[in-house]
Design an enzyme around this catalytic site. Structure first.
Site, short mmCIF file in Angstrom:
data_model
loop_
_atom_site.label_atom_id
_atom_site.label_comp_id
_atom_site.label_asym_id
_atom_site.label_seq_id
_atom_site.Cartn_x
_atom_site.Cartn_y
_atom_site.Cartn_z
N GLU A 1 0.83 -1.20 0.00
CA GLU A 1 0.00 0.00 0.00
C GLU A 1 0.87 1.26 0.00
O GLU A 1 0.56 2.25 -0.67
CB GLU A 1 -0.93 0.00 1.21
CG GLU A 1 -2.06 -1.00 1.08
CD GLU A 1 -2.99 -0.97 2.27
OE1 GLU A 1 -4.17 -0.64 2.09
OE2 GLU A 1 -2.53 -1.27 3.39
N GLU B 1 -4.13 -9.43 3.96
CA GLU B 1 -4.87 -9.00 5.15
C GLU B 1 -6.16 -9.78 5.38
O GLU B 1 -6.52 -10.06 6.53
CB GLU B 1 -5.21 -7.50 5.05
CG GLU B 1 -4.02 -6.58 5.22
CD GLU B 1 -3.38 -6.18 3.90
OE1 GLU B 1 -2.79 -5.10 3.82
OE2 GLU B 1 -3.47 -6.98 2.95
#
Length: 253
Positions: A107, A127
């Site tokens: 990210e 995640e």
């Protein structure tokens, strides 16, 4: 986290052991460095890398995972602010992806303009396999790069992809041999730094405006930027050098 400057280039290096997990302190420092670099007209390109050969970053330090909703919100707000500060730098930012670049580490890389991956890089958003999701901008920035379908597959399944797949999908712009990522990024940064600063930064601004706000806003940003640039010292020098058939000497003013 360290900052090294040389010849118009800044190298921001993440430092936190072999896998470089991202801590709250590291994100705060990243935000601080981005604020400093944003005001530095002498810095014309930025490289984001890590001190480890095994990872740019494997993402958030699990030891710091929030235990309640209020803390979770605060953590997410701080993460978004740090990544946005990097994304909004006027200078182009080049990320070096290596080893495992996953979760919050990927990210973070999505907030840069250009991504160079070493051929051994594994990329992904695992995640969901921990019961959470890529909430540091992953669900927003990834589809703009690789399309909604491929983004959904990466985000919802949590599987990793290799560097060549990432190149094919447009997630990275170059793949280089293992160990060559930082050198390739610095050389690219040097090439950018040799170009007229204002023209490069206007290009970044207009690219971002169109992606975030749509074509009409992007067109308006182009018109405003080019009207200002036509009379800039480097644009005048570039035109004269072209007509004189010589190499331009840019001042980046």
């Amino acid at each position: 986290m360290s900052l090294i400057e040389s010849d118009g280039i800044a190298v921001v290096r993440l430092e936190n052991g072999p896998l470089t997990p991202l801590t709250a302190a590291m994100r705060a420092r990243l935000h601080e460095l981005a604020d400093i670099l944003a005001s530095r007209r002498d810095i014309r390109a930025v490289v984001l890398t890590s001190a480890s050969a095994r990872a740019l970053s494997v993402g958030s330090d699990i030891a710091e995972f929030p235990r309640d909703g209020a803390t979770g919100r605060e953590t997410s707000v701080a993460e978004h602010r740090a990544y946005r500060a990097l994304e909004e730098l006027p200078q182009p930012v080049i990320a070096v992806l290596r080893g495992h670049t996953i979760g919050g580490g990927l990210e973070l890389a999505l907030a840069t303009d250009l991504r160079i991956a070493e051929q051994n890089t594994a990329l992904g958003f695992p995640e969901v396999r921990l019961g959470v999701f890529a909430s540091g901008g992953g669900t927003q920035r990834l589809p703009a790069l690789i399309g909604r379908g491929r983004a959904a597959e990466m985000l919802m399944l949590g599987n990793l992809i290799d560097a060549r797949t990432a190149l094919t999908w447009g997630l990275v712009t170059r793949v280089v041999p293992e160990g060559d990522g930082e050198n390739a990024a610095v050389e690219m940064a040097r090439e950018i730094a040799r170009l007229p600063r204002r023209g490069v930064q206007a290009t970044k601004t207009c690219l971002r405006r169109g992606l975030l706000d749509g074509r009409t806003a992007g067109d308006a940003a182009e018109i405003d930027a080019i009207a200002d640039l036509y009379t800039s010292p480097d644009a005048v020098e570039g035109r004269r050098a072209f007509l004189d058939k010589r190499t331009p000497v840019f001042t980046h003013l």
